[in-house]
Design a protein around this motif. Structure first.
Motif, PDB file in Angstrom:
ATOM      1  N   GLY A 101       9.112   7.035  -6.966  1.00 36.86           N
ATOM      2  CA  GLY A 101       8.384   7.830  -7.941  1.00 36.86           C
ATOM      3  C   GLY A 101       8.943   9.226  -8.120  1.00 36.86           C
ATOM      4  N   ARG A 102       8.069  10.160  -8.543  1.00 35.07           N
ATOM      5  CA  ARG A 102       8.531  11.490  -8.929  1.00 35.07           C
ATOM      6  C   ARG A 102       9.044  12.298  -7.746  1.00 35.07           C
ATOM      7  NH1 ARG A 102       4.243  15.429  -8.579  1.00 35.07           N
ATOM      8  NH2 ARG A 102       2.404  14.519  -7.594  1.00 35.07           N
ATOM      9  N   HIS A 103       8.666  11.912  -6.518  1.00 41.19           N
ATOM     10  CA  HIS A 103       9.153  12.616  -5.335  1.00 41.19           C
ATOM     11  C   HIS A 103      10.219  11.802  -4.593  1.00 41.19           C
ATOM     12  CE1 HIS A 103       6.668  16.155  -5.493  1.00 41.19           C
ATOM     13  NE2 HIS A 103       5.607  15.412  -5.711  1.00 41.19           N
ATOM     14  N   PHE A 104      10.886  10.890  -5.328  1.00 42.07           N
ATOM     15  CA  PHE A 104      12.026  10.181  -4.746  1.00 42.07           C
ATOM     16  C   PHE A 104      13.053  11.210  -4.292  1.00 42.07           C
ATOM     17  CE2 PHE A 104      16.280   8.341  -5.203  1.00 42.07           C
ATOM     18  CZ  PHE A 104      16.157   7.223  -4.394  1.00 42.07           C
ATOM     19  N   CYS A 105      13.680  10.974  -3.162  1.00 42.28           N
ATOM     20  CA  CYS A 105      14.583  11.939  -2.530  1.00 42.28           C
ATOM     21  C   CYS A 105      15.698  12.384  -3.481  1.00 42.28           C
ATOM     22  CB  CYS A 105      15.182  11.336  -1.271  1.00 42.28           C
ATOM     23  SG  CYS A 105      16.386  12.413  -0.465  1.00 42.28           S
ATOM     24  N   VAL A 106      15.739  13.685  -3.784  1.00 43.10           N
ATOM     25  CA  VAL A 106      16.740  14.211  -4.705  1.00 43.10           C
ATOM     26  C   VAL A 106      18.144  14.126  -4.102  1.00 43.10           C
ATOM     27  CG1 VAL A 106      16.627  16.617  -3.923  1.00 43.10           C
ATOM     28  CG2 VAL A 106      17.190  16.127  -6.309  1.00 43.10           C
ATOM     29  N   ALA A 130      15.686   5.554  -7.704  1.00 47.72           N
ATOM     30  CA  ALA A 130      14.230   5.440  -7.724  1.00 47.72           C
ATOM     31  C   ALA A 130      13.772   3.995  -7.901  1.00 47.72           C
ATOM     32  CB  ALA A 130      13.654   6.304  -8.840  1.00 47.72           C
ATOM     33  N   ALA A 131      14.727   3.089  -8.171  1.00 46.31           N
ATOM     34  CA  ALA A 131      14.400   1.663  -8.288  1.00 46.31           C
ATOM     35  C   ALA A 131      14.647   0.916  -6.980  1.00 46.31           C
ATOM     36  CB  ALA A 131      15.228   1.035  -9.400  1.00 46.31           C
ATOM     37  N   ALA A 132      14.815   1.634  -5.896  1.00 47.09           N
ATOM     38  CA  ALA A 132      15.121   1.015  -4.601  1.00 47.09           C
ATOM     39  C   ALA A 132      14.037   0.037  -4.186  1.00 47.09           C
ATOM     40  CB  ALA A 132      15.275   2.105  -3.535  1.00 47.09           C
ATOM     41  N   ASP A 133      14.460  -1.058  -3.529  1.00 46.94           N
ATOM     42  CA  ASP A 133      13.485  -2.011  -3.012  1.00 46.94           C
ATOM     43  C   ASP A 133      13.329  -1.855  -1.496  1.00 46.94           C
ATOM     44  OD1 ASP A 133      16.028  -3.003  -2.624  1.00 46.94           O
ATOM     45  OD2 ASP A 133      15.722  -4.810  -3.837  1.00 46.94           O
ATOM     46  N   HIS A 134      13.410  -0.617  -1.042  1.00 45.26           N
ATOM     47  CA  HIS A 134      12.962  -0.195   0.295  1.00 45.26           C
ATOM     48  C   HIS A 134      12.290   1.157   0.088  1.00 45.26           C
ATOM     49  CE1 HIS A 134      15.953   3.039   0.703  1.00 45.26           C
ATOM     50  NE2 HIS A 134      16.774   2.213   0.059  1.00 45.26           N
ATOM     51  N   LEU A 135      11.651   1.690   1.110  1.00 47.96           N
ATOM     52  CA  LEU A 135      10.841   2.898   0.927  1.00 47.96           C
ATOM     53  C   LEU A 135      11.366   4.107   1.691  1.00 47.96           C
ATOM     54  CD1 LEU A 135       7.334   1.166   1.163  1.00 47.96           C
ATOM     55  CD2 LEU A 135       8.661   1.711  -0.886  1.00 47.96           C
ATOM     56  N   ASP A 193       0.821  -1.211   0.000  1.00 45.18           N
ATOM     57  CA  ASP A 193       0.000   0.000   0.000  1.00 45.18           C
ATOM     58  C   ASP A 193       0.858   1.264   0.000  1.00 45.18           C
ATOM     59  OD1 ASP A 193      -2.472  -1.352   0.018  1.00 45.18           O
ATOM     60  OD2 ASP A 193      -2.352  -1.644   2.182  1.00 45.18           O
ATOM     61  N   VAL A 194       1.903   1.286   0.823  1.00 46.69           N
ATOM     62  CA  VAL A 194       2.775   2.457   0.860  1.00 46.69           C
ATOM     63  C   VAL A 194       3.509   2.618  -0.465  1.00 46.69           C
ATOM     64  CG1 VAL A 194       4.732   3.542   2.023  1.00 46.69           C
ATOM     65  CG2 VAL A 194       3.031   2.290   3.367  1.00 46.69           C
ATOM     66  N   GLU A 195       3.983   1.508  -1.032  1.00 45.05           N
ATOM     67  CA  GLU A 195       4.645   1.557  -2.333  1.00 45.05           C
ATOM     68  C   GLU A 195       3.701   2.115  -3.390  1.00 45.05           C
ATOM     69  OE1 GLU A 195       7.165  -1.546  -5.100  1.00 45.05           O
ATOM     70  OE2 GLU A 195       5.219  -2.204  -4.331  1.00 45.05           O
ATOM     71  N   ARG A 196       2.463   1.704  -3.359  1.00 43.39           N
ATOM     72  CA  ARG A 196       1.474   2.179  -4.333  1.00 43.39           C
ATOM     73  C   ARG A 196       1.290   3.691  -4.224  1.00 43.39           C
ATOM     74  NH1 ARG A 196      -4.939   0.695  -3.936  1.00 43.39           N
ATOM     75  NH2 ARG A 196      -5.709   2.260  -5.408  1.00 43.39           N
ATOM     76  N   VAL A 197       1.220   4.190  -3.004  1.00 45.98           N
ATOM     77  CA  VAL A 197       1.059   5.632  -2.795  1.00 45.98           C
ATOM     78  C   VAL A 197       2.247   6.391  -3.370  1.00 45.98           C
ATOM     79  CG1 VAL A 197       0.927   7.472  -1.068  1.00 45.98           C
ATOM     80  CG2 VAL A 197      -0.397   5.370  -0.752  1.00 45.98           C
ATOM     81  N   THR A 213      18.596  -4.996  -2.543  1.00 44.72           N
ATOM     82  CA  THR A 213      19.684  -4.833  -3.502  1.00 44.72           C
ATOM     83  C   THR A 213      20.405  -3.516  -3.259  1.00 44.72           C
ATOM     84  OG1 THR A 213      18.318  -6.011  -5.120  1.00 44.72           O
ATOM     85  CG2 THR A 213      20.282  -4.894  -5.955  1.00 44.72           C
ATOM     86  N   ALA A 214      21.644  -3.586  -2.802  1.00 48.77           N
ATOM     87  CA  ALA A 214      22.400  -2.377  -2.473  1.00 48.77           C
ATOM     88  C   ALA A 214      22.668  -1.519  -3.705  1.00 48.77           C
ATOM     89  CB  ALA A 214      23.717  -2.743  -1.798  1.00 48.77           C
ATOM     90  N   THR A 215      22.822  -2.145  -4.868  1.00 47.63           N
ATOM     91  CA  THR A 215      23.126  -1.374  -6.075  1.00 47.63           C
ATOM     92  C   THR A 215      21.969  -0.476  -6.488  1.00 47.63           C
ATOM     93  OG1 THR A 215      22.427  -3.284  -7.398  1.00 47.63           O
ATOM     94  CG2 THR A 215      24.799  -3.019  -6.983  1.00 47.63           C
ATOM     95  N   ASN A 216      20.749  -0.822  -6.085  1.00 47.93           N
ATOM     96  CA  ASN A 216      19.576  -0.011  -6.422  1.00 47.93           C
ATOM     97  C   ASN A 216      19.088   0.841  -5.251  1.00 47.93           C
ATOM     98  OD1 ASN A 216      19.505  -1.233  -8.931  1.00 47.93           O
ATOM     99  ND2 ASN A 216      18.000  -2.774  -8.322  1.00 47.93           N
ATOM    100  N   ALA A 217      19.711   0.682  -4.087  1.00 46.78           N
ATOM    101  CA  ALA A 217      19.150   1.219  -2.850  1.00 46.78           C
ATOM    102  C   ALA A 217      19.112   2.729  -2.777  1.00 46.78           C
ATOM    103  CB  ALA A 217      19.931   0.683  -1.652  1.00 46.78           C
ATOM    104  N   PHE A 218      19.861   3.410  -3.679  1.00 46.94           N
ATOM    105  CA  PHE A 218      19.937   4.866  -3.622  1.00 46.94           C
ATOM    106  C   PHE A 218      19.418   5.489  -4.914  1.00 46.94           C
ATOM    107  CE2 PHE A 218      23.403   2.602  -1.534  1.00 46.94           C
ATOM    108  CZ  PHE A 218      23.054   2.832  -0.219  1.00 46.94           C
TER     109      PHE A 218
END
Length: 407
Positions: free
Chosen positions: A350-355, A340-345, A48-52, A333-338
């Motif tokens: 999305g568009r408001h991923f931390c710049v 917009a493809a991160a597998d943590h939240l 649910d949080v991922e969807r938001v 996955t550490a390679t994606n963790a930083f």
């Protein structure tokens, strides 16, 4: 008694002392809770949080930031959408990635880490929160912006007040008033500096923001001031708590600390797992643009939604053995963790991923690496315990360690 009634209230001392047990109860028995005190709907499951966070503004918006963030920062890019958002993000994003980050700001990060560590390098004992974590990211940001680091106490006081405002879920009027005063004080400090940089630019981030232009659009003084306010608060508070939590987690798992000490490429894994296991930000709010059905029921249009990152990142449906800190886990996955493809939240999605995610990564890589160099046998001080504090943001208030000074 209903399942909702059995869950500790998010404003209660019981919840503050141990939110993770409450999160588990929510995910299992009450994944959607109407919380009257904050006039919001609470969601706790990863899906649910991922969807938001991934929503493209058809169901969820950041309209809540008009009352939650604007009173202390002014209008920021977090509140924008569509082309206005993409252009503003394009104006600020280059400084936080790629060549400019590596060539311009990595030396700033290295210097600030070294200067702080030098103050306790030969002592054999230090509180990593007080002496390093609370100071390091604020000093880095001030240095990046070309501000006077001797004003550290002001910067730290402002961002602490801002974070208290954002986490003022109980609506304390004194906290609200202090937050609004901070907006005025910060503007009185920053606007003259911004005007000076427009007239006499330097090689700092503030000068770059003053000169940045995309599609004929430039940032106003107010835009720049609001972004700097957001950067100090978001970049200071989150990296502060992340570094403290990373060390607390590693000290509690000596075999993993030893692995990181031996192989520094594992710092990324330790940081990613810390973001999942003990994220600095536990809650982010959004607003519904339409009636939305999630796990547990339907949220009406125009409602505030409290997304529990701290819960979603420990969801049993998403992670194996989620209440265990494990830098070697295979479902992160550490390679994606930083990105917009991160597998943590912890950085949103999305568009408001931390710049500033890559800036935070660089700060942690460099800061933690230099600390480990200075304290190769670092261990928790005898008799010390490390506990977390906070509800909206959360992290250790003290990490007292001892070590053998390196010649």
């Amino acid at each position: 008694m209903s399942a909702v009634d059995e869950v500790p209230d998010i404003l209660s001392p019981e919840f503050a002392a141990d939110p993770y047990s409450a999160y588990r109860m929510m995910r299992e028995n009450a994944p959607l809770i109407r919380h009257e005190a904050t006039r919001s709907w609470i969601i706790s499951r990863y899906e649910d949080v991922e969807r938001v966070f991934k929503d493209k503004a058809s169901e969820f918006t950041t309209d809540n930031y008009d009352w939650q963030i604007e009173p202390v920062h002014g209008k920021t890019i977090l509140q924008l959408s569509g082309r206005e958002h993409s252009v503003r993000r394009a104006l600020v994003a280059p400084a936080f990635r790629g060549k400019e980050l590596q060539e311009t700001f990595v030396p700033v990060i290295e210097r600030n880490a070294r200067e702080l560590i030098d103050t306790f390098r030969g002592t054999g004992e230090v509180d990593l929160v007080d002496a390093f974590a609370t100071r390091f990211p604020v000093n880095v940001i001030a240095d990046m912006l070309g501000l006077d680091k001797s004003d550290h106490a002001k910067f730290h006081g402002w961002y602490t007040t801002v974070i208290a405002f954002l986490g003022n879920l109980a609506g304390d009027p004194d906290i609200a008033a202090a937050g609004e005063r901070t907006r005025v004080e910060f503007a009185e400090y920053m606007l003259p500096v911004i005007q000076e940089r427009r007239l006499a630019p330097g090689d700092d981030l503030l000068s770059s923001l003053c000169a940045a232009e995309v599609d004929g659009v430039r940032m106003s003084d107010e835009d720049i001031k609001a972004f700097c306010s957001l950067l100090l608060a978001a970049g200071g508070e989150t990296t502060d708590k992340a570094i403290a939590a990373l060390f607390a987690n590693l000290l509690a798992h000596p075999e993993q600390l030893a692995a990181v000490q031996k192989d520094r490429t594992l710092i990324d894994r330790a940081f990613a797992e810390t973001l999942r296991y003990t994220p600095p930000v536990h809650m982010i709010m959004r607003q519904t643009a339409a009636d939305v059905t999630v796990s547990g029921g339907t949220i009406p249009a125009g409602a505030t939604v409290t997304c529990l990152i701290g819960s979603a990142n420990r969801d049993e449906q998403r992670y194996a053995d989620p209440d265990t800190f494990n830098i070697f886990r295979e479902d992160l996955t550490a390679t994606n963790a930083f990105s917009a493809a991160a597998d943590h939240l912890a950085f949103a999605l999305g568009r408001h991923f931390c710049v500033g995610a890559l800036l935070a990564r660089a700060e942690v890589q460099i800061g933690v690496g230099q600390l480990l160099d200075a304290m190769p046998d670092v261990r928790l001080k005898d008799g010390a315990t490390v506990g977390e504090q906070g509800v909206f943001t959360r992290g250790p208030d003290s990490v007292p360690v001892v070590f053998t000074p390196v010649a």
